[in-house]
Design an enzyme around this catalytic site. Structure first.
Site, PDB file in Angstrom:
ATOM      1  CG  HIS A 127       3.910   4.187  -1.756  1.00 51.37           C
ATOM      2  ND1 HIS A 127       2.912   3.461  -2.421  1.00 51.37           N
ATOM      3  CD2 HIS A 127       3.570   5.654  -2.509  1.00 51.37           C
ATOM      4  CE1 HIS A 127       2.287   4.117  -3.374  1.00 51.37           C
ATOM      5  NE2 HIS A 127       2.506   5.198  -3.424  1.00 51.37           N
TER       6      HIS A 127
ATOM      7  CG  ASP B 229       7.507  -3.330   4.256  1.00 49.05           C
ATOM      8  OD1 ASP B 229       7.669  -2.077   3.525  1.00 49.05           O
ATOM      9  OD2 ASP B 229       7.792  -4.402   3.613  1.00 49.05           O
TER      10      ASP B 229
END
Length: 420
Positions: free
Chosen positions: A155, A364
């Site tokens: 993720h 991110d």
């Protein structure tokens, strides 16, 4: 065929509870509720001694959870996962701390999880493992003779070999990826970084999508995570009629002023301090905007027992206080930092009220706030997304104002452009 999901944390829902707010939990729970299956992982609790998992049935989903001991929590979770892998994966070598004892604890918990999970598996189960806490789990299952199909989804970012290779035993850990049949990453950059690292560190061979380490072949591919756009759009539209306290108070306090919003977990990868400084720079550069626009930063704390996070908590308060003292007026506070979590309904309402969504992480994997903000907008009068080029979402959302979050002047000018 049964779906078996494994993640670091598992929260067993109460019988009356609807899907938890946002993120990984919602996506996985919806998949399991559709197909039925097993969800295995850490309960979030700490016990004096290891114990077999407890299993709770909720509809078509079986939740199997186990506590960690305090020593396991310190080494596996707070230590190797969050003080070594997390900063390393976000390209923050200066914050990466490596301990051989933590690494041994990380491997030991993955072995314990594999042993406990193996006792629950059926021959036709498809196993889907999630995130950096559990990278070696498939390798531990294979050692115990598990031949089921096993997938892994990462993720967060995966750095290039020059960064990942700074981790002691980097090649050993990376090579465990070969135990998976399919590996999903957020972006093509992450795919290339992982495959490049396997080739350079582990002697793997690759055709660009498949990678072979020894006798095993693994497919590595980008599967960018998304949101349920229609559902979130409906939440945002309904928020216009909402009389809930946070939204009502926000409307009353803002009046006709414009709103710039940021929503992030309090984490150094999110660039919150730099974002506050950029908003301050915007007000200094454009004094005509003072009193006409305010910033709301929602930043629920996380991992407060890790020193770097406690320091970030202090820094964000200090920067917001300094800017408010220098730029604010008796009837106008430029920046509000709220350190609590809000429901999806409330977030949807905040997004819809805001003229600018400020999503500027330093690094991110994807960042679903960017997608939620766009989905929440009124089509007749939409706001503008300012997005870091270091967020995975920037690979999909090129129509946003793409910025370098390290450049406060560039972010400040992007805020001005968005408001205009």
């Amino acid at each position: 065929m049964r779906l078996v999901i494994v993640s670091n944390r598992v929260t067993i829902p109460e019988r009356h509870e609807k899907a938890a707010a946002g993120g990984l939990a919602v996506a996985l729970r919806e998949a399991l509720e559709q197909h039925g299956g097993l969800w295995f992982g850490w309960s979030g609790g700490v016990s004096e001694a290891s114990a077999p998992p407890s299993v709770v049935q909720r509809g078509r989903v079986s939740y199997a959870v186990t506590d960690l001991t305090e020593a396991e929590r310190q080494s596996y979770y707070l230590g190797f996962s969050n003080r070594a892998l997390w900063p390393l994966m976000h390209y923050r070598l200066g914050l990466t701390e490596f301990s051989r004892a933590d690494y041994a604890g990380y491997l030991a918990v993955n072995r314990r999880f594999a042993k406990a999970l193996m006792a629950m598996l059926q021959p036709d189960d498809v196993i889907w493992i999630h995130d950096y806490h559990l990278i070696p789990l498939a390798a531990e299952l294979r050692r115990r003779g598990v031949t089921n199909r096993i997938g892994y989804f990462h993720h967060i970012p995966w750095p290039p070999a020059e960064v990942f290779g700074a981790l002691p035993f980097a090649a050993t850990l990376a090579s465990t990826i070969a135990a998976y049949d399919l590996v999903g990453m957020q972006t093509s950059i992450d795919v290339n970084n992982l495959i490049g690292g396997l080739v350079s560190m582990c002697g793997a061979r690759s055709d660009g999508r498949r990678v072979r380490v020894g006798r095993r072949e693994t497919v590595v591919q980008a599967f960018p995570i998304g949101i349920d756009v229609d559902a979130f759009r409906k939440l945002a539209a309904a928020s216009v009629r909402s009389a809930t306290t946070p939204l009502k108070t926000t409307r009353q306090s803002l009046g006709e002023r414009k709103l710039v919003i940021g929503v992030d977990r309090l984490d150094y990868s999110k660039g919150i301090v730099q974002r506050l400084e950029a908003f301050g720079q915007f007000l200094r550069s454009h004094p005509d905007q003072r009193g006409r626009v305010g910033m709301l930063q929602i930043a629920p704390p996380s991992r407060s027992d890790v020193p770097e996070y406690a320091e970030l908590d202090r820094q964000s308060d200090e920067v917001a206080g300094r800017l408010n003292a220098a730029l604010g007026e008796f009837d106008w506070t430029p920046i509000r930092v709220v350190k609590k979590a809000y429901s999806r309904n409330a977030r949807a309402g905040f997004y819809r009220r805001a003229q600018v969504g400020l999503v500027t992480p330093m690094r991110d994997g994807m960042n679903l706030v960017a997608k939620e903000y766009v989905a929440a907008q009124d089509p007749a009068d939409p706001g503008v997304l300012v997005l870091s080029r270091f967020a995975g979402a920037a690979q999909q959302m090129g129509e946003a104002l793409i910025v370098n979050p390290f450049d406060t002047h560039e972010v400040a000018e992007a805020i001005r452009t968005a408001l205009a």
